[in-house]
Design an enzyme around this catalytic site. Structure first.
Site, short mmCIF file in Angstrom:
data_model
loop_
_atom_site.label_atom_id
_atom_site.label_comp_id
_atom_site.label_asym_id
_atom_site.label_seq_id
_atom_site.Cartn_x
_atom_site.Cartn_y
_atom_site.Cartn_z
N ASP A 179 -3.29 10.03 -81.57
CA ASP A 179 -2.62 8.53 -81.55
C ASP A 179 -3.27 7.73 -82.85
OD1 ASP A 179 -1.66 6.09 -80.83
OD2 ASP A 179 -3.00 5.77 -78.91
N TRP A 191 -12.61 12.49 -79.29
CA TRP A 191 -12.06 12.78 -78.17
C TRP A 191 -11.39 14.28 -78.42
CZ3 TRP A 191 -8.99 10.43 -81.46
CH2 TRP A 191 -7.50 10.58 -81.33
N ASP A 238 -11.96 10.65 -85.96
CA ASP A 238 -11.41 9.62 -86.72
C ASP A 238 -11.96 9.52 -88.07
OD1 ASP A 238 -9.55 8.99 -84.89
OD2 ASP A 238 -10.70 6.97 -84.17
N ASN A 285 -7.21 8.77 -76.19
CA ASN A 285 -6.95 8.55 -77.39
C ASN A 285 -6.52 7.17 -77.75
OD1 ASN A 285 -4.27 7.94 -76.67
ND2 ASN A 285 -3.52 9.98 -77.34
N ASP A 286 -6.69 5.94 -76.62
CA ASP A 286 -6.54 4.82 -76.94
C ASP A 286 -7.84 4.02 -77.65
OD1 ASP A 286 -4.27 4.69 -76.06
OD2 ASP A 286 -4.27 3.50 -74.20
N TRP A 295 -12.00 5.58 -82.22
CA TRP A 295 -13.34 6.38 -82.16
C TRP A 295 -14.06 6.32 -83.48
CZ3 TRP A 295 -15.46 8.51 -78.18
CH2 TRP A 295 -14.84 8.64 -77.09
N TYR A 344 -10.68 1.80 -88.51
CA TYR A 344 -10.24 3.04 -88.56
C TYR A 344 -9.23 3.28 -89.65
CZ TYR A 344 -6.44 6.31 -86.98
OH TYR A 344 -5.65 7.53 -86.79
N THR A 389 -6.53 10.14 -88.78
CA THR A 389 -7.34 11.21 -87.73
C THR A 389 -7.10 12.35 -88.04
OG1 THR A 389 -6.83 9.52 -85.74
CG2 THR A 389 -7.53 11.75 -85.27
#
Lengths: 179, 378, 179, 378
Positions: free
Chosen positions: C80, C105, C124, C152-153, C156, C165, C168
């Site tokens: 995500d 995750w 991330d 995944n919301d 991270w 961010y 990923t």
């Protein structure tokens, strides 16, 4: 004269562009500035008790030239940015929470009803995130950055608490005279 | 470790799974750019008009279409300043304590080109002009000692930054003149009366002397745009009326070379003119000048171009017309032997790559930014 | 299972959506974390000198499932965000100048060639502006925020110098076993 | 005046123009919102995924389509917290010294609803969860005294902010539990084992006592989403399997009301399920629950919905199906007597407004943001 308004929206529509041809008054325009006390300091002749020359109402203007939320709005002839009328403001009011910059550039736009040329002050509203609505770029009378009074490429959020640009208002501050 | 709470959690269900195959996990890391920059590596500078605080520049290999990385360049980003040895990269950056409000801090960011990470800052006065970006918002003197940066508050001045000692050297007050064209240990500015201001710097980066040229163009009749290209100390400006004004700024006294027109009579009759945001390109080795052209009337000087016209600088003759697949507001010519023509339309996140010699469209690099307005060679 | 990848790009294309159905392994996934010294700390059985079970090469995978710059890439089954392979990184490397977050995750993706399930760590990369390329949202095995190891919301970018961010990565850290 | 150089320039050409007509210039100013918020005023919260530092929320009158203003809400913006008297508006905000790097500072912003400007800040620990936004990232206790904010670093805790004294009251450590559902002077959290944690606060905002419920759902078999709606102390959660779990959180001991399904057998056969980012809505007066539905298999729990299904909360029967003109990931029902259904698809800047009673599409409000994910009533 072609303009390319609303970059992003238009790109999705294949760069639909609008036409509004007329000659520009290169004699007009300049670095408008007023003190916080007396705003605006006018680059046109006037008197406190002057008889008001009425500006035709937007309602009397046909089509988009009378709609402040459209790039074709008659006052927008030299705008480069987001029209505050789409952002919670009006052609003469910044949206809530933004700060009106007193330092500005000036355009001269012909009114579509009375055929007169008016001096439009393109004051930026500052200090919150860019509004993102009604992105317009029209360049009647726009000049390069070394002629700052006539340049719409400059971020005119100057002399404000923050220089982050939010949107632009288009107040009519005088009637222009060709000569 | 106190602040960064790091948990070591092994999932019971997995730790105990008898049937788990033996497998060597992949190693994670962070990429670095160890290659030397190629001749078609370009920077696409995104001033993020609608998200002004989050400026960034994207590094692309236009030859391969590869996205190599990006750098976060602060609020109201204009351009990079890249020294000749390319050992670091600079950009003049503005930051607000609360993104859009609060205390303003301006610095020159110093990036490591291998990691694309900030390795230092030089504080500067919070005065720099913010505008649609151009080549001459800032620059580095030829001797590589000083970075010169145009300020407007609206008072006009130039910040001179000492790159050797990483501190502000001076602020030169320059009323009536704008932008900054760096030279040996000097800079020039375009003045509202059509003259050129030359400022010589001393070894400490202070003003040693200044001189003002006679007017070399008429800003009322046919203003030069503030969007030149350069090759060394040779500069070319386009005017609203599609004249090219070459300047030789190699010596202390500027030389104003004869202006010439991009247009023939037939072109004029068809309403062609130069326009856009970054509307000139130059290729050294072949001696070619590139101009972004469209058909339009007065006041269309920022309209997107539909063609790129190519001129031989020696003969000042047009040698080629390149029809763009999509309209563009910015063009760049890479310094490769077989140069590429890079074209972008502001607000459209596609970098269009053409051969600058054949004009053939080669590729589109997509998803590049929000409002890329100024392209730079590495 | 439908996914909706590349929000913005797809909206322009009328929400073209991709299909890649398969059941998820709910037993897998978890809060992966390693120290800065020994990364990654594995949630799968392994030994230093273990015989390597070779992962099929991406080149052997047909179509977009073998292309790390596509949302359909086989490792992207629970991503995500922006795929780093489009941002100057690779499936296992953050782009230059970003910082790898060690807190992450985990998803379980079936390899399209060998049919095996692999544990993918969605780390991330942090500390620079969001990359903006290859926005993908696929949710195989994704669970709500109160099951953080499977969500995944969550941003991270945790335990890093900055929590902004960037993109990923999708490193394969083990082979999964159903049961 | 020393810092703000203000130039008084009167253009000579104009000052001397004899024929200038007398004209009273328009007055410029800054608008304020003096009207009381209408029942269809909504906030469209933009977490600006691709430009994360520049979060903002847009205030719209969905009834008229009017854009009323916006507020800049900092990096990694989630949601607003609006007290019952609506005299101020809060949001938990993160700022970095250099936009994306440097020192992190977290505060609760305090906005004036008339000017939409920041009038104060309350410092908080730089620990808040950043995520796809939901209703239960933060909230205000019913007594209006405390703002509770969920933290994850990844250690889990709740910051309790004293709104009366504008300072942090406490941090409550809550391992294994997430999110925060405010109640009278308490909050609840969803725990990984399917239980509910209740934390009672004392008058200083410190933990007075805590209690953990028995499991009321099975996170393995059919997890509840973290995307509930509420009406007062009544809350409704949807599960991945399209069950509705009502909670009555009015008293110290939570009441877990019987779960019921959004689906009939025919719906199940057709593969309908609830999904999206903000996938439930509720309208008090009519006692209606709204669910965003699509057809899809497992793992489609975040896919856009194509229809909104309407249920009578008294009978738990579906009373209506609204076919959306465009797919949506977020929906909101306004509290008006004739409620509106607001629908947005993340990444598409259009707010779609429907009648929530007839389902008829009423208008599109365009150019609203970058990635609006969470809609709020004023």
């Amino acid at each position: 004269m072609k303009t390319f308004d609303r970059w992003i929206e238009n790109s999705a529509r294949g760069m639909a562009r609008r036409t509004s041809r007329r000659h520009l008054l290169t004699r007009l325009g300049g670095l408008l500035a007023g003190s916080a006390m007396a705003l605006p300091l006018l680059p046109v002749a006037r008197g406190e008790g002057a008889t008001r020359v009425p500006l035709p109402l937007d309602a009397d203007v046909e089509g988009d030239a009378g709609d402040p939320t459209k790039c074709e709005y008659w006052r927008n002839c030299a705008i480069d940015g987001y029209a505050c009328a789409c952002c919670g403001g009006t052609p003469t009011s910044c949206p809530p929470g933004s700060e009106l910059s007193r330092i500005t550039w000036i355009g001269t736009c012909r009114h579509p009803v009375d055929g007169r040329d008016y001096v439009v002050s393109y004051n930026d509203c500052c200090g919150k995130s860019p509004c993102g609505r009604c992105q317009c770029n029209r360049n009647e009378g726009d000049r390069p950055l070394y002629l700052p009074a006539k340049s719409n490429d400059i971020n005119w959020c100057q002399g404000t608490k923050s220089n982050i640009y939010h949107c632009t208002i288009t107040a009519v501050i005088g009637q222009a005279v060709e000569g | 470790m106190s602040k960064k709470a790091i948990l070591a959690v092994i999932l019971a269900c997995l730790a105990g799974s008898a049937g788990a195959a033996e497998f060597r996990p992949e190693t994670m890391g962070v990429a670095t750019l160890d290659r030397a920059p190629g001749p078609n590596w370009i920077w696409a500078n995104d001033f993020t008009f609608g998200f002004m605080p989050d400026g960034r520049t994207y590094l692309l290999d236009a030859g391969s279409g590869e996205f190599l990385g990006m750098m976060s360049t602060g609020s109201m980003f204009l351009k990079l300043d890249i020294p000749a040895d390319r050992k670091v990269i600079y950009n003049a950056a503005t930051y607000y304590e609360r993104v859009v409000r609060g205390k303003r801090t301006d610095v020159i960011n110093i990036f490591d080109p291998k990691t694309l990470d900030v390795i230092g800052e030089i504080p500067i006065p919070p005065k720099r002009l913010t505008s649609i970006p151009t080549l001459i918002n800032s620059g580095i003197t030829n001797d590589q000692r000083f970075l010169v940066l145009y300020n407007m508050t609206p008072a006009q001045s130039v910040s001179v930054v000492d790159l050797a000692n990483r501190r502000l050297a001076s602020e030169v007050i320059t009323p009536g003149c704008a932008m900054t064209l760096p030279g040996e240990r000097r800079f020039r500015m375009l003045c509202a009366d059509g003259t050129l201001l030359s400022v010589e710097l001393d070894a400490e980066g202070r003003e040693a002397r200044r001189a003002r040229s006679a007017p070399f163009f008429d800003p009322r009749k046919d203003p030069l745009t503030e969007k030149p290209v350069r090759s060394g100390d040779q500069w070319w400006f386009a005017s609203f009326g599609s004249m090219i004004q070459p300047l030789d700024l190699s010596a202390e006294v500027p030389r104003f070379l004869p202006a010439w027109s991009l247009l023939g009579d037939a072109d004029r009759a068809e309403g062609w003119r130069v326009g856009g945001i970054q509307h000139l390109g130059v290729h050294d080795k072949s001696g070619r000048l590139y101009a972004l052209m469209h058909q339009g009337g007065p006041d269309t000087h920022k309209d997107p171009g539909t063609e790129v016209w190519v001129y031989d600088l020696a003969t000042r003759k047009r040698v080629q017309r390149i029809a763009l697949r999509d309209p563009a507001t910015s063009i760049l010519i890479t310094p490769a032997d077989e140069p590429l023509l890079i074209a972008m339309l502001i607000g459209v996140p596609n970098v269009e790559v053409y051969s600058a010699t054949t004009g053939q469209h080669q590729r589109t690099i997509g998803e590049i930014g929000h409002t890329v307005a100024f392209l730079q060679n590495y």
